[in-house]
Design a protein around this motif. Structure first.
Motif, mmCIF file in Angstrom:
data_model
loop_
_atom_site.group_PDB
_atom_site.id
_atom_site.type_symbol
_atom_site.label_atom_id
_atom_site.label_comp_id
_atom_site.label_asym_id
_atom_site.label_seq_id
_atom_site.Cartn_x
_atom_site.Cartn_y
_atom_site.Cartn_z
ATOM 1 N N LEU A 114 1.143 4.188 -3.028
ATOM 2 C CA LEU A 114 0.840 5.594 -2.766
ATOM 3 C C LEU A 114 2.028 6.498 -3.085
ATOM 4 N N LEU A 115 3.226 6.023 -2.809
ATOM 5 C CA LEU A 115 4.414 6.828 -3.099
ATOM 6 C C LEU A 115 4.724 6.883 -4.585
ATOM 7 N N ASP A 116 4.180 5.973 -5.363
ATOM 8 C CA ASP A 116 4.390 5.986 -6.809
ATOM 9 C C ASP A 116 3.513 6.995 -7.534
ATOM 10 N N LEU A 117 2.561 7.602 -6.831
ATOM 11 C CA LEU A 117 1.666 8.570 -7.459
ATOM 12 C C LEU A 117 2.395 9.884 -7.732
ATOM 13 N N ASP A 118 1.844 10.657 -8.677
ATOM 14 C CA ASP A 118 2.423 11.968 -8.974
ATOM 15 C C ASP A 118 2.294 12.920 -7.790
ATOM 16 N N THR A 119 1.243 12.744 -7.002
ATOM 17 C CA THR A 119 1.008 13.597 -5.835
ATOM 18 C C THR A 119 1.911 13.167 -4.688
ATOM 19 N N ASP A 120 2.613 14.101 -4.098
ATOM 20 C CA ASP A 120 3.471 13.783 -2.954
ATOM 21 C C ASP A 120 2.617 13.435 -1.741
ATOM 22 N N GLU A 168 2.182 13.593 1.985
ATOM 23 C CA GLU A 168 2.691 14.417 3.087
ATOM 24 C C GLU A 168 2.872 13.597 4.363
ATOM 25 N N GLU A 169 1.942 12.652 4.562
ATOM 26 C CA GLU A 169 1.946 11.874 5.802
ATOM 27 C C GLU A 169 1.056 10.649 5.612
ATOM 28 N N PHE A 170 1.473 9.511 6.174
ATOM 29 C CA PHE A 170 0.605 8.342 6.261
ATOM 30 C C PHE A 170 -0.114 8.371 7.608
ATOM 31 N N LEU A 172 -7.591 7.752 0.625
ATOM 32 C CA LEU A 172 -7.934 6.653 1.522
ATOM 33 C C LEU A 172 -7.695 5.344 0.787
ATOM 34 N N MET A 173 -6.966 4.438 1.422
ATOM 35 C CA MET A 173 -6.728 3.115 0.845
ATOM 36 C C MET A 173 -7.025 2.051 1.899
ATOM 37 N N LEU A 174 -7.693 1.001 1.458
ATOM 38 C CA LEU A 174 -7.901 -0.151 2.335
ATOM 39 C C LEU A 174 -6.623 -0.975 2.338
ATOM 40 N N GLY A 175 -6.171 -1.350 3.533
ATOM 41 C CA GLY A 175 -4.847 -1.947 3.673
ATOM 42 C C GLY A 175 -4.745 -3.405 3.299
ATOM 43 N N ASP A 176 -5.798 -3.982 2.695
ATOM 44 C CA ASP A 176 -5.731 -5.388 2.306
ATOM 45 C C ASP A 176 -5.806 -5.572 0.796
ATOM 46 N N ASN A 177 -5.509 -4.511 0.044
ATOM 47 C CA ASN A 177 -5.536 -4.577 -1.413
ATOM 48 C C ASN A 177 -4.135 -4.450 -1.995
ATOM 49 N N CYS A 198 0.831 -1.210 0.000
ATOM 50 C CA CYS A 198 0.000 0.000 0.000
ATOM 51 C C CYS A 198 0.862 1.256 0.000
ATOM 52 N N PHE A 199 1.821 1.309 0.906
ATOM 53 C CA PHE A 199 2.698 2.482 0.981
ATOM 54 C C PHE A 199 3.409 2.726 -0.347
#
Length: 250
Positions: free
Chosen positions: A41-47, A49-51, A103-108, A37-38
């Motif tokens: 999310l970090l691969d997105l164009d949008t930075d 800021e915080e998890f 928002l991301m579900l942590g089991d995907n 998941c992390f």
């Protein structure tokens, strides 16, 4: 943007993999689900800021593994003390959110166009945007099912319906404005005794808010059962795609 990841689940359907491990720490291809998941999310164009990670079952296992950051992005933990549904879990993160968020579900496990969801909400200034996926009608009742209008806006969301209004389902990646928190506070327990995120979304829609649906380009696996873990590993290794190509050419 900040990214909220829901990782409080026990994962009873994943047993024996979760007998002494929280669901978010079940490994897929040598990495915990939460790490996947992390990384997505970090691969997105949008930075990012915080998890903001919502923990619950065996929370200390997660906190000790990641500590207070992942690849230099700070992690804040919130605690869902009782497993009362996704809307209930999301509300534990409210005090840490003051603007639009992911928002991301942590089991995907995703390999999909998540960035399109973020861009759509930012460009259209809607209150939410969801990544959605078409599934066979006979499978739609396992998910939150979306009904859309001709403009691609979501007009209704129903959680695990017996008679789905469509075969378009939520995938587990969303962007929201803070308005979702007010809606989540109004949710009443469902027949399952849980505070459903889909009900909060439906309340947003009924209040006149606009929510865009972005159809998935790519794939995702919702790791709910041990066989789903195996499917995710095959997809990550490219084996599933290779089998499809081989069948198509034969």
């Amino acid at each position: 943007m900040k990214a909220v990841v829901l990782a409080a689940g026990e994962g009873t359907r994943l047993r024996p993999l979760t007998e002494d491990t929280p669901k978010a720490m079940v490994e897929v291809s040598g990495k915990p689900l939460l790490t996947h998941c992390f990384e997505q999310l970090l691969d997105l164009d949008t930075d990012v800021e915080e998890f903001v990670v919502v923990v619950g079952y065996r929370k200390q296992d997660i906190i000790e593994h990641y500590d207070d950051e992942f690849r230099d992005v700070p992690i804040t933990y919130t605690h869902q003390r009782e497993q009362k549904g996704l809307a209930h879990a999301l509300l534990t993160a409210e005090e840490h959110i003051d603007d639009d968020f992911m928002l991301m579900l942590g089991d995907n496990v995703f390999r999909a166009n998540l960035g399109d969801v973020v861009r759509r909400q930012q460009e259209h200034r809607t209150d939410a945007a969801f990544l959605v996926e078409e599934v066979p009608y006979e499978e739609a009742g396992r998910y939150g099912v979306c009904d859309t209008n001709d403009y691609g806006e979501i007009v209704e969301v129903v959680e695990k319906p017996e008679d789905p209004p469509s075969n378009l389902v939520m995938t587990g990646f969303y962007t929201f404005s803070p308005a979702i928190f007010h809606a989540a506070k109004l949710v009443q327990p469902s027949n399952r005794g849980e505070y459903e995120l889909s009900e909060a979304v439906d309340l947003l829609i009924r209040s006149g808010r606009t929510i865009d649906a972005i159809r998935m380009d790519g794939w995702r696996v919702d790791v709910g059962y041990p066989e789903d873990r195996e499917e995710a590993e095959q997809r990550l290794s490219g084996k599933a795609e290779a089998d499809v190509d081989s069948a198509a050419s034969s």
